[in-house]
Scaffold this active site. Structure first.
Site, PDB file in Angstrom:
ATOM      1  N   HIS A  65     -17.833 -59.135  -4.217  1.00 25.92           N
ATOM      2  CA  HIS A  65     -16.406 -59.381  -4.451  1.00 25.92           C
ATOM      3  C   HIS A  65     -15.633 -59.439  -3.133  1.00 25.92           C
ATOM      4  O   HIS A  65     -14.659 -60.183  -3.008  1.00 25.92           O
ATOM      5  CB  HIS A  65     -15.823 -58.338  -5.412  1.00 25.92           C
ATOM      6  CG  HIS A  65     -15.371 -57.067  -4.804  1.00 25.92           C
ATOM      7  ND1 HIS A  65     -16.222 -56.035  -4.504  1.00 25.92           N
ATOM      8  CD2 HIS A  65     -14.123 -56.639  -4.448  1.00 25.92           C
ATOM      9  CE1 HIS A  65     -15.535 -55.024  -3.985  1.00 25.92           C
ATOM     10  NE2 HIS A  65     -14.269 -55.369  -3.942  1.00 25.92           N
ATOM     11  N   SER A 100     -12.850 -50.212  -2.569  1.00 24.24           N
ATOM     12  CA  SER A 100     -14.303 -50.041  -2.691  1.00 24.24           C
ATOM     13  C   SER A 100     -15.030 -50.659  -1.501  1.00 24.24           C
ATOM     14  O   SER A 100     -15.981 -50.077  -0.980  1.00 24.24           O
ATOM     15  CB  SER A 100     -14.805 -50.626  -4.013  1.00 24.24           C
ATOM     16  OG  SER A 100     -14.446 -51.986  -4.140  1.00 24.24           O
ATOM     17  N   GLU A 101     -14.614 -51.839  -1.068  1.00 21.77           N
ATOM     18  CA  GLU A 101     -15.166 -52.441   0.146  1.00 21.77           C
ATOM     19  C   GLU A 101     -14.095 -53.202   0.904  1.00 21.77           C
ATOM     20  O   GLU A 101     -13.150 -53.725   0.310  1.00 21.77           O
ATOM     21  CB  GLU A 101     -16.318 -53.411  -0.167  1.00 21.77           C
ATOM     22  CG  GLU A 101     -17.647 -52.761  -0.485  1.00 21.77           C
ATOM     23  CD  GLU A 101     -17.818 -52.477  -1.957  1.00 21.77           C
ATOM     24  OE1 GLU A 101     -18.824 -51.818  -2.333  1.00 21.77           O
ATOM     25  OE2 GLU A 101     -16.953 -52.904  -2.745  1.00 21.77           O
ATOM     26  N   THR A 102     -14.270 -53.268   2.220  1.00 20.32           N
ATOM     27  CA  THR A 102     -13.444 -54.096   3.083  1.00 20.32           C
ATOM     28  C   THR A 102     -14.365 -54.994   3.894  1.00 20.32           C
ATOM     29  O   THR A 102     -15.380 -54.539   4.435  1.00 20.32           O
ATOM     30  CB  THR A 102     -12.581 -53.242   4.022  1.00 20.32           C
ATOM     31  OG1 THR A 102     -11.661 -52.465   3.239  1.00 20.32           O
ATOM     32  CG2 THR A 102     -11.786 -54.111   4.984  1.00 20.32           C
TER      33      THR A 102
END
Length: 300
Positions: A77, A46-48
């Protein structure tokens, strides 16, 4: 050939394959924006979070966040995952009790909590919370999130909340209704993109767990994520909303847990602490994490 170290870290959990997975690139200083976007797409999380060195005595790293489709200004997160990685994999825990990230929404301080020499949790202080009204009728909201209008909780207002990025906060009567929600992803994506909304966040006080004050679920198709398992930024915005709407006493310090991720098979929990200063409510969001994959990405 350029080799870039990457980590896959499950945030807001102490169990592998739970919580919310994030990518972490500890040294992205020499990467271009295009390379960061391609790495985020390749990791397909979802995110990096991409960490870069910076000449600023008030911060330790510049951090940028990418979904598989675009850059976003903040991700809770992935912030936790990045801090955990630097503490446990890159020796930061031995040299400091905190780490400071400069993000697109400002400086985010993250404190380490240890038991003996072992890291137990990290907690980030998010941007000062804000709320604002949204023009949307109950039937429209019901259709967007796939919940009967009768299951939306009229005791609390539907609002936009932010501790850096905007979330649509929707009160629901029961956890069962949240778990059974089937959002119209295409409609929700269009609705949120046209209004600058990052995610849609369902919440209820019907947590069914004695330790949890609230239970939540989050959808983010506007930034390329159908469902985000455990969301630090959205739950931070929710905590701010509870104070600013006087659902919780803004003059009292609060310390509680929020559960999320059960509906998509990645259970996790967030530790929320609130206080206040001269600027308004102070929102802290924390938890633990597990590094499940460590490797390298090869760039030509």
């Amino acid at each position: 050939m350029k080799e870039i170290q990457v980590y896959h870290v499950d945030a807001f959990t102490n169990e592998p394959f739970g919580g919310n997975p994030a990518g972490v690139v500890p040294d992205a200083t020499q990467l271009t924006e295009d390379e960061m976007q391609k790495i985020a797409r390749e990791l397909n999380l979802s995110e990096t979070a991409f960490l870069m060195t910076i000449e600023d005595k008030d911060v330790d790293f510049r951090v940028r966040f990418f979904t598989p489709t675009q850059e976003i200004d903040f991700c809770g997160h992935a912030t936790l995952a990045a801090a955990w990685t630097m503490a446990t994999e890159h020796g930061w825990l031995d040299r400091a009790t905190s780490i400071h990230f400069k993000t697109n929404i400002g400086i985010v301080p993250i404190d380490f909590s240890k038991r003996g020499e072992e890291l137990q949790s990290v907690i980030m202080t998010q941007a000062t919370p804000q709320i604002k009204d949204i023009e949307a009728d109950i039937e429209t909201i019901s259709k967007l999130v796939g919940i009967s209008a009768s299951e939306l909780d009229p005791s609390y207002p539907i609002k936009l909340g932010s501790t850096g990025i905007w979330h649509l906060l929707i009160p629901v009567k029961t956890r069962k209704a949240i778990d059974e929600a089937i959002p119209n992803i295409d409609l929700l994506k269009d609705h949120n993109m046209t209004r600058g909304i990052c995610t849609t966040h369902l919440f209820t006080f019907d947590s069914e767990e004695a330790d949890w004050k609230l239970y939540t679920r989050d959808f983010a198709p506007a930034v390329g994520i159908a469902e985000d398992p455990v969301t630090g930024s959205a739950n931070g915005a929710l905590a701010g909303y509870l104070l600013l709407e006087n659902i919780l006493d803004k003059h009292t310090e609060h310390d509680f847990l929020i559960g999320q991720g059960e509906a998509c098979g990645r259970p996790g929990q967030l530790h929320i602490k609130t206080s206040s200063n001269e600027h308004g409510p102070v929102i802290q969001v924390g938890g633990s994490a597990v590094c499940t994959i460590k490797g390298t990405v090869r760039l030509r």
